[in-house]
Every structure is written in structure tokens, then in C-alpha cells.
Design an enzyme around this catalytic site. Structure first.
Site, PDB file in Angstrom:
ATOM      1  N   LYS A  78      -0.253   2.205 -12.015  1.00 22.62           N
ATOM      2  CA  LYS A  78       0.159   1.977 -10.773  1.00 22.62           C
ATOM      3  C   LYS A  78      -1.121   0.366 -11.484  1.00 22.62           C
ATOM      4  O   LYS A  78      -2.097   0.472 -11.137  1.00 22.62           O
ATOM      5  CB  LYS A  78      -0.266   2.260  -9.482  1.00 22.62           C
ATOM      6  CG  LYS A  78      -0.981   1.328  -8.344  1.00 22.62           C
ATOM      7  CD  LYS A  78      -1.401   2.511  -7.168  1.00 22.62           C
ATOM      8  CE  LYS A  78      -1.176   1.382  -5.511  1.00 22.62           C
ATOM      9  NZ  LYS A  78      -1.511   2.573  -4.493  1.00 22.62           N
ATOM     10  N   SER A 158       1.503   2.202  -0.423  1.00 25.01           N
ATOM     11  CA  SER A 158       1.800   1.093  -1.944  1.00 25.01           C
ATOM     12  C   SER A 158       1.757   1.552  -2.588  1.00 25.01           C
ATOM     13  O   SER A 158       2.670   0.480  -3.132  1.00 25.01           O
ATOM     14  CB  SER A 158       0.365   0.185  -1.334  1.00 25.01           C
ATOM     15  OG  SER A 158      -0.722   1.501  -1.670  1.00 25.01           O
ATOM     16  N   SER A 182      -0.566   6.100   1.059  1.00 25.84           N
ATOM     17  CA  SER A 182      -0.213   5.541   0.067  1.00 25.84           C
ATOM     18  C   SER A 182       0.107   6.710  -1.383  1.00 25.84           C
ATOM     19  O   SER A 182       1.217   5.717  -2.023  1.00 25.84           O
ATOM     20  CB  SER A 182      -0.645   4.261  -0.994  1.00 25.84           C
ATOM     21  OG  SER A 182      -0.608   2.983   0.150  1.00 25.84           O
TER      22      SER A 182
HETATM   23  N1  GLN Z   1       0.052   1.911   4.787  1.00 22.33           N
HETATM   24  C1  GLN Z   1      -1.454   1.652   4.944  1.00 22.33           C
HETATM   25  C2  GLN Z   1      -1.808   0.436   4.714  1.00 22.33           C
HETATM   26  O1  GLN Z   1      -1.498  -0.556   4.602  1.00 22.33           O
HETATM   27  C3  GLN Z   1      -1.646   2.498   3.557  1.00 22.33           C
HETATM   28  C4  GLN Z   1      -2.059   1.720   1.944  1.00 22.33           C
HETATM   29  C5  GLN Z   1      -2.421   2.841   0.781  1.00 22.33           C
HETATM   30  O2  GLN Z   1      -2.682   3.885   1.546  1.00 22.33           O
HETATM   31  N2  GLN Z   1      -3.113   1.749   0.689  1.00 22.33           N
HETATM   32  O3  GLN Z   1      -3.139  -0.071   4.868  1.00 22.33           O
END
Ligand code: GLN
Length: 494
Positions: A78, A158, A182
């Protein structure tokens, strides 16, 4: 051997040791698959030279004997992980051109174990999002489609690039990070497995910070066994991260017996949300039955503060983000705006941040700054911290009553269309309804693919475990995986 990229880590590990395949062959096969898959938008920086160098060394090491499990295994990383000399932008324009001088602890452990880096993977900007649509590189696309309908679907976020790459067999596995879901949500949207370990299991050092009290790295893999193998290589104590736990890392794979007889599985009534699709309800009921048939004791439980989790998360995460992202000022990293005659340092900061950060990141910085401001700190930030303590206590109470793991849906829907939710931030935030509690409480959580919906899209269930008991959690997930027998793959169109 054919279809090398379809191999799981465990299969490739065994084939490498038997001499049936070399890491160079595996790596070449993945690089070729990646080159054909630009339409998925998964890999955003390809690193074939690095990969081939690592693969050659891995083959030597395997030949010499005693190489670690991950030796020679091609992975995607990532973009949130700092990788030495390789672009690491957290999918943000503000980090354009940034090549770290250092390697994150997690990636240095993986590469130390002989893993091969194929390249960097797409994600939401600074890991903020649930659809990979906030990335400066453009969208990552889900390899799954609704039957013959060519509508592009999100792989989730994400870690959308990681999910898409693993599901499409571009790599054997990938790293992800999870602040509010995410790893687990994109895993569920793409029919793969993803585990977020207990907060403190994996070092955060060298991972671009989003919300430091919630962020954790974890593996995204083709099955539970691979998650066990890769997690073991990723975690461990790191003196460079003061929240990293000084605990021994067990051999997680050895704990996969599939025997869960006598384990107590909690089903939290508060996770039955109004308007939840029937298919998710049915999947959840199926999962409950599968664990029961495997000998577990099912217990209905209550986690009474669940309904406050999303609001608390969307105060705490932006608060921490606004502080973490203050460092992107046009001086220390990446992008700096062109200045006009007479502009001073304030204009430099303002223009750089206005140009470099996308809309969602700006929204979070503004929300975070607001909830931390002198007049509102108690009303929002401190209140959210208190709620967080109550959410954590809900879990502690059920674990104290003998619950070993908790079963919930992973997501409130299957993968949705790109562009569908991006216009309404609150609708997007609702994606995290089943996952954020786990981050707020610092617990381990895993998403396991368990079925397909009526449109042929994958659905996942989440298991939440006791702190530091990832081995036990992985074993329960293994039992669920065995019972569900999910083997579907997306039809290749890219
Ligand atoms: N979707 C969540 C956010 O936008 C979690 C993102 C994540 O876990 N990095 O904060």
C-alpha cells in the site's frame, strides 16, 4: 506450473521449497499480470527492478535452506508505507515526488524475510475514504462485476488497490492499513481475507500517519492461512514505535486447527441495523449456523454504545489527522506551490495545502481543527474520548462473560458503484458502521468472504477477537472459512 499468480502464499512457499517454481518465475508472472491490468488502477508505482533483484536473492536463500516462509513471495505494498527510494505518496498530491530515505518497520520485516515488492498500491488519500475515490492517482476498480453488467464498482477503501490487486491475482498478497475499516471493508468487497491486528501488534513506524491512536497495518490475502503466515512476519515489537507491544509473536499458522468446539461466539444485537439488506441478514444468520455446527456456543450479546461509535470516530480520527497532517507545509516533503511576487510564508503554506490536499482531506483537517479548538474541545473531542472508553468497556464486559469472539457483518452492503456515494460524505461514512468500533477499542478484527449476493458480488463476515489473541481469532476465522467454502473468483475482463 501454470497460473502462478493464482497461487496462495502457502502453496507458493511449498512449491518454492520443492523446486517446482522459482521466485524469479513467480515474480515475472506477477509483473506480466500487473502490466495487463492497468484498467484496475491497482498498482500506482511499479518496481520491476526492485522485484527482480529481490526475487534472485530469494531464490539463492531458498536454495541454501532454512529460508523464512515469505521468502520469494511477490507482494504489493500500500502506498501508505514508506519504502526506501520508492515513491510513497499516501495517494496524495502533496507528497508528489517524495521518496523516503527510510523503510517502514513492517516492510523492512517483510523484505528481511525475503518477500518481493512488485510495486505500490492505490488507496484513498491519506487513507481517508471507503471507496478509493479520494486518490490523487484516480480510482482503483473492483475486478468483480454484477454479472455481465460492465458498471465499474469500487473495491472499497482505503486499501482499495491492495484489495483489487489480490482479488485479481496480480500479486500473492498485499499490505493494508486499517484506521476505521480500511482492511476489512475492501477485503469484504473483493472476496478476500483481511485482518486488522490488535492496536500495537504491528509497528506504525514509517507508515504515513492518519489517526495515530487507531491506525494498524495488516495483511490482505487469498485465505486465512495466508493471513496467519503474513501477519506473523509483519508484527512484533519495535522500539521506534512507543505504542508497539513488547509481546512474543506466536506461530499463528500452527494455531489453525479448525477446532472451535466449546468456543463462545457473541452475536451483538446492536449490529442489526435498520434498513440492512436482507442478504446481509441472511449471510449473518448463515455464519452463525456454520460456527454453531462447528461446535461453538452461540450467545446473544449487547454492546450498548455501538450507536455512538461512528460519531465518536468521525471526531477522533479527524482530530488526530489534523494534527498529523500539519507537517505537510511545503517545506519538509513533496509539493510546494508556486508563489506570487510578495507572497510570504503564510501564503506559501496556504497555497501549498490548498493545492496539495484533496477535498476529503481538507474536510477532515477542518473538522479536526474545529473539534480541537479552545471553545469546542470539551464539547466534541473530550466527549468523543469518553464515548470511546465506553465502547471499549462494552467489549471488555462481554469478553469477561466468557465470549471468545464476536460475529458481525463486515459491511452494510456489497461493493457499490463508483461515484455513487462520493457526493455525500455522511453516506460514505456509514460504510464503516461495523468496523470502527474495533479500532476505537483497539481489538483485532478479521473479514472472511462467506458468500455472494444475488448480483454475484462477494460478501464478508467480520469476527472480532480478544486483544492479543489473533491466533485464536484466525482459528475461528479458519473454521468459518472451511464451512463457508467460498471459492468464487471474478471473471477476468481487464
Ligand atoms: N473509511 C474510514 C475513513 O474514511 C476508515 C479509513 C481507514 O480505515 N483508513 O476514515
Amino acid at each position: 506450473m501454470t497460473d502462478l499468480t493464482k497461487l496462495k502464499i502457502s502453496e507458493a512457499r511449498d512449491a518454492l521449497r520443492k523446486g517446482d517454481v522459482t521466485s524469479v518465475e513467480l515474480t515475472e508472472a506477477c509483473l506480466a499480470a500487473i502490466d495487463k491490468a492497468d484498467a484496475l488502477g491497482a498498482f500506482v508505482h511499479k518496481t520491476p527492478e526492485v522485484a527482480m533483484g529481490q526475487a534472485k536473492s530469494a531464490d539463492d536463500r531458498i536454495k541454501a535452506g532454512g529460508a523464512p516462509d515469505l521468502c520469494g513471495i511477490p507482494l504489493g505494498i500500500k502506498d501508505l508505507f514508506c519504502t526506501k527510494g520508492v515513491p510513497s505518496q499516501a495517494a496524495s498530491a502533496i507528497l508528489n515526488g517524495f521518496k523516503p530515505e527510510y523503510e517502514s518497520t513492517v516492510t523492512s520485516q517483510l523484505f528481511g524475510a525475503g518477500a518481493v515488492m512488485l510495486g505500490k498500491l492505490n488507496m484513498d488519500e491519506f487513507a481517508m475514504g471507503s471507496s478509493n475515490e479520494t486518490s490523487t492517482y484516480g480510482n482503483a476498480i473492483n475486478p468483480w462485476r454484477r454479472g455481465n453488467d460492465a458498471t465499474a464498482l469500487t473495491p472499497g477503501g482505503s486499501s482499495g488497490g491492495s484489495a483489487s490487486a489480490v482479488a485479481a491475482d496480480l500479486c500473492l498478497a498485499a499490505t493494508g492499513t486499517d484506521t476505521g475499516g480500511s482492511i476489512r471493508q475492501p477485503a469484504a468487497f473483493t472476496g478476500i481475507t483481511g485482518i486488522k491486528p490488535t492496536y500495537g501488534r504491528c509497528s506504525r513506524w514509517g507508515i504515513v500517519a492518519f489517526a495515530s491512536s487507531l491506525d494498524q497495518a495488516g495483511p490482505m490475502t487469498k485465505d486465512v492461512r495466508d493471513a496467519a503466515i503474513m501477519l506473523e512476519a509483519m508484527c512484533g515489537h519495535d522500539p521506534k514505535d512507543s505504542t508497539s507491544a513488547d509481546l512474543a509473536v506466536p506461530n499463528f499458522e500452527a494455531m489453525l486447527t479448525g477446532d472451535i468446539r466449546g468456543k463462545t461466539i457473541g452475536i451483538p444485537r446492536e449490529y442489526r441495523m435498520d434498513g440492512m439488506p436482507d442478504e446481509i441478514e441472511a449471510l449473518w444468520a448463515d455464519g452463525r449456523k456454520m460456527l454453531e455446527d462447528a461446535g461453538a456456543v452461540i450467545k446473544d450479546i449487547s454492546l450498548p454504545h455501538t450507536k455512538y461509535a461512528l460519531p465518536a470516530y468521525y471526531v477522533i480520527a479527524p482530530a488526530e489527522a489534523s494534527s498529523n497532517l500539519a507537517r505537510y507545509d511545503g517545506v519538509r516533503y513533496g509539493h510546494r506551490a508556486k508563489l506570487a511576487q510578495g507572497d510570504g510564508i503564510t501564503e506559501m503554506y496556504e497555497k501549498t495545502r490548498a493545492e496539495g490536499f484533496g477535498k476529503e482531506v481538507q474536510r477532515r483537517v477542518m473538522v479536526g481543527t474545529y473539534v480541537l479548538s479552545a471553545g469546542f474541545y470539551d464539547a466534541y473531542y473530550n466527549r468523543a474520548r469518553k464515548v470511546r472508553t465506553l465502547i471499549k468497556k462494552d467489549f471488555e464486559d462481554v469478553f469477561a462473560e466468557g465470549v471468545d469472539a464476536i460475529l458481525t457483518p463486515a459491511t452494510p452492503s456489497s461493493a457499490f458503484e463508483l461515484g455513487k456515494e462520493v457526493t455525500d460524505p455522511v453516506e460514505m461514512y456509514l460504510n464503516d458502521v461495523f468496523t470502527v468500533t474495533v479500532n476505537l477499542a483497539g481489538l483485532p478484527g478479521i473479514s472472511v468472504p462467506t458468500g455472494l449476493d444475488s448480483q454475484g458480488l462477494p460478501l464478508g463476515l467480520q469476527l472480532i477477537g480478544r486483544p492479543w489473541e489473533e491466533g485464536d481469532l484466525l482459528n475461528t476465522a479458519y473454521a468459518l472459512e472451511q464451512a463457508a467454502g467460498f471459492v468464487a473468483k471474478p471473471t477476468q475482463w481487464w
